[in-house]
Design an enzyme around this catalytic site. Structure first.
Site, PDB file in Angstrom:
ATOM      1  N   ARG A  18       0.821  -1.211   0.000  1.00 48.33           N
ATOM      2  CA  ARG A  18       0.000   0.000   0.000  1.00 48.33           C
ATOM      3  C   ARG A  18       0.851   1.256   0.000  1.00 48.33           C
ATOM      4  NH1 ARG A  18      -3.352  -1.891   5.085  1.00 48.33           N
ATOM      5  NH2 ARG A  18      -1.200  -2.429   5.501  1.00 48.33           N
ATOM      6  N   SER A  54      -7.584  -4.010   7.197  1.00 44.30           N
ATOM      7  CA  SER A  54      -8.593  -4.809   7.899  1.00 44.30           C
ATOM      8  C   SER A  54      -8.811  -4.254   9.309  1.00 44.30           C
ATOM      9  CB  SER A  54      -8.151  -6.264   7.996  1.00 44.30           C
ATOM     10  OG  SER A  54      -8.055  -6.828   6.717  1.00 44.30           O
TER      11      SER A  54
END
Ligand code: PNS
Length: 167
Positions: A90, A129
């Site tokens: 990311r 998450s």
């Protein structure tokens, strides 16, 4: 046949993971998404539930299989005759950990397990998450983060009624 494993906790799977899965499935003949069953952690969803969720979320991708593993990734990869692991990156903050993981796996496997990184789509670069769980636990809107059926399961797990959600 080019086969690869995409290992992860997927607790829960996010649109960021799903984007990596879709793109990796275009690179490999078979992509096995494998859920880590980490007995030392208490996840929101059991490994069986995460496998079920992933199967549903990837049902439109015919060359994607879903499995789970415990123990070392290199052992799982060896047992399944897989030589490539896929991971998403990311941001630079992921890089240090991911590089260490990739190099550890390469060393431990005697060079038999390589890692390929896919840069996460910018649209999902902020997603994790853990943040999805935190937002949901306070009744926040996670509709941009996970598929609807996953969002419903997460809210249900936190005991959040539809009317309590700040959407
Ligand atoms: O989604 P995650 O939690 O970032 O995934 C991490 C994962 C599952 C890829 C990593 O923790 C892993 O492969 N664990 C299995 C144990 C292992 O092989 N560790 C590498 C040597 S330290």
């Amino acid at each position: 046949m080019k086969r690869a494993v995409y290992p992860g906790s997927f607790d829960p799977v996010t649109y960021g993971h799903l984007d990596v899965i879709r793109r990796a499935s275009e690179v490999f003949d078979v992509l096995i998404v494998s859920v880590l069953n980490n007995k030392g952690k208490t996840p929101l969803f059991s490994a069986e539930e995460r496998v079920k969720i992933l199967k549903e979320a990837t049902k439109d991708l015919p060359n994607v299989q879903v499995d789970c593993f415990s123990g070392l990734l290199i052992d799982y990869a060896r047992e399944n005759n897989i030589h490539v692991a896929v991971r998403g990156l990311r941001a630079i903050t992921d890089f240090e950990y991911e590089l260490q993981l990739a190099q550890t796996n390469s060393k431990l496997s005697g060079g038999r397990l390589d890692t390929m990184f896919l840069a996460t789509n910018l649209e999902y670069a902020y997603l994790s998450s853990s943040s999805v769980k935190e937002i949901a636990s306070f009744g926040g809107d996670i509709s941009q983060c996970v598929p609807d059926f996953v969002a419903d399961m997460i809210y249900e797990r936190y005991g959040i009624e539809k009317s309590q959600k700040t959407v």
